[in-house]
Design an enzyme around this catalytic site. Structure first.
Site, PDB file in Angstrom:
ATOM      1  N   PRO A   2       0.921  -1.088  -0.062  1.00 22.20           N
ATOM      2  CA  PRO A   2       0.006  -0.018   0.011  1.00 22.20           C
ATOM      3  C   PRO A   2       0.803   1.191   0.012  1.00 22.20           C
ATOM      4  O   PRO A   2       1.675   1.402   0.826  1.00 22.20           O
ATOM      5  CB  PRO A   2      -0.844  -0.196   1.424  1.00 22.20           C
ATOM      6  CG  PRO A   2      -0.857  -1.577   1.622  1.00 22.20           C
ATOM      7  CD  PRO A   2       0.385  -2.222   1.173  1.00 22.20           C
ATOM      8  N   GLU A   3       0.514   2.249  -0.880  1.00 21.68           N
ATOM      9  CA  GLU A   3       1.263   3.528  -0.968  1.00 21.68           C
ATOM     10  C   GLU A   3       0.479   4.437  -0.315  1.00 21.68           C
ATOM     11  O   GLU A   3      -0.693   4.360   0.077  1.00 21.68           O
ATOM     12  CB  GLU A   3       1.832   3.715  -2.383  1.00 21.68           C
ATOM     13  CG  GLU A   3       2.713   2.583  -2.992  1.00 21.68           C
ATOM     14  CD  GLU A   3       3.070   2.672  -4.263  1.00 21.68           C
ATOM     15  OE1 GLU A   3       2.835   3.764  -4.824  1.00 21.68           O
ATOM     16  OE2 GLU A   3       4.165   2.076  -4.825  1.00 21.68           O
ATOM     17  N   ARG A 110       1.825 -11.156   5.829  1.00 23.91           N
ATOM     18  CA  ARG A 110       3.187 -11.125   5.703  1.00 23.91           C
ATOM     19  C   ARG A 110       3.926 -10.549   7.009  1.00 23.91           C
ATOM     20  O   ARG A 110       5.030 -10.790   7.397  1.00 23.91           O
ATOM     21  CB  ARG A 110       3.561 -10.456   4.703  1.00 23.91           C
ATOM     22  CG  ARG A 110       3.176 -10.962   3.414  1.00 23.91           C
ATOM     23  CD  ARG A 110       3.839 -10.275   2.293  1.00 23.91           C
ATOM     24  NE  ARG A 110       3.468 -10.439   0.935  1.00 23.91           N
ATOM     25  CZ  ARG A 110       3.766 -10.474  -0.202  1.00 23.91           C
ATOM     26  NH1 ARG A 110       4.826  -9.403  -0.505  1.00 23.91           N
ATOM     27  NH2 ARG A 110       3.260 -10.646  -1.533  1.00 23.91           N
ATOM     28  N   ARG A 152      22.897  16.848  -7.448  1.00 23.79           N
ATOM     29  CA  ARG A 152      22.695  15.376  -6.998  1.00 23.79           C
ATOM     30  C   ARG A 152      22.893  14.669  -8.400  1.00 23.79           C
ATOM     31  O   ARG A 152      22.215  14.820  -9.158  1.00 23.79           O
ATOM     32  CB  ARG A 152      21.302  15.006  -6.630  1.00 23.79           C
ATOM     33  CG  ARG A 152      21.123  15.970  -5.327  1.00 23.79           C
ATOM     34  CD  ARG A 152      21.603  15.196  -3.990  1.00 23.79           C
ATOM     35  NE  ARG A 152      21.181  13.752  -3.747  1.00 23.79           N
ATOM     36  CZ  ARG A 152      20.168  13.412  -3.158  1.00 23.79           C
ATOM     37  NH1 ARG A 152      19.423  14.157  -2.621  1.00 23.79           N
ATOM     38  NH2 ARG A 152      19.774  12.158  -2.786  1.00 23.79           N
TER      39      ARG A 152
END
Length: 271
Positions: A2-3, A110, A152
């Site tokens: 789930p995000e 899990r 970066r």
């Protein structure tokens, strides 16, 4: 996993049924999750009324008068309501009893999720204190992202998925936002112009907003707090579509691996 849109969907699903309710008990069947469930959780929650249900990054925050219950769904966790006395499944690890006779049940096949107790300000907790801004907030803007990217060499997709830079932009939505913005996911973050970052910020907000409106993305087993799957999968433009035609130009979408995650993009449309 789930995000952000999926966790936001869970919050919106449980909030109307949980806010204002009083915890009357807790049953912990499996205390060994990603981190141990606190031994005294039942004593801390008993008799406390839920003041608010909110989200920070991918954490569900249930605020009480004294402290805060924090839940992370991990890879496969769910929070949903059942009537008291409902049969217990193999992976139903925690039940929170409420004053209306219902149970808020946490299930996690899990066991990568977490049920934790916070005292004081949530933002001061070690799991939250280092996090970047919310992507749908005004704090996530082109000036901020450009400053974090300056100099970066990391791929822009890695920057976007770094929770210290911005929270909740997981793999699915990073793929989609970069495609919409026309930016190659493996391009060095420090080599992208302000104009293109402005477009990317808008696309991140757009894709997350759309995903929340659709109840998140169900790729395997995600369902929201109301038990319904997320329907954003039907709107995915590139994620999970490697080898299929690009929706814009018709070229075959390419797939590469970045940090052990699948990245799908159009070599013609994204640069």
């Amino acid at each position: 996993m789930p995000e952000l849109p999926e966790v936001e969907t869970v919050c919106r699903g449980i909030r109307p049924h949980l806010q204002g309710r009083v915890f009357t008990g807790v049953t912990v069947r499996q205390p060994q999750l990603r981190w141990p469930v606190p031994d005294d959780l039942a004593q801390r929650l008993a008799g406390q009324r839920v003041l608010a249900v909110s989200r920070r990054a991918k954490y569900v925050l249930i605020s009480l008068a004294e402290g805060c219950l924090m839940v992370h769904l991990g890879m496969s966790g769910r929070l949903f309501f059942v009537a008291a006395g409902t049969a217990v499944g193999k992976h139903d690890h925690v039940d929170f009893a409420l004053d209306n006779g219902q149970l808020l049940r946490y299930t996690d096949p899990r066991r990568f999720g977490a049920v934790l107790w916070l005292e004081g300000e949530a933002e001061a907790h070690p799991l939250l204190g280092h996090l970047g801004p919310e992507p749908l907030s005004a704090d996530f803007n082109v000036a901020y992202l450009l400053a974090r990217a300056k100099g970066r060499s990391v791929p822009v997709k890695s920057l976007l998925m770094d929770g210290r830079v911005v929270v909740g932009v997981g793999n699915i939505y990073a793929n989609e936002a970069l495609y919409m913005a026309g930016i190659r996911p493996d391009r060095a973050a420090g080599k992208i112009s302000r104009q293109r970052y402005a477009r990317l910020v808008d696309c991140v907000k757009q894709v997350l907003t759309s995903a929340i409106a659709q109840g998140g993305t169900t790729l395997k087993d995600f369902v929201g707090g109301d038990g319904r799957p997320g329907y954003f999968k039907q709107e995915l433009l590139v994620y999970g579509r490697a080898g299929l035609p690009c929706p814009a130009c018709g070229s075959a979408l390419r797939e590469i691996r970045q940090a052990q995650r699948s990245t799908v993009f159009c070599a013609r449309c994204q640069r």
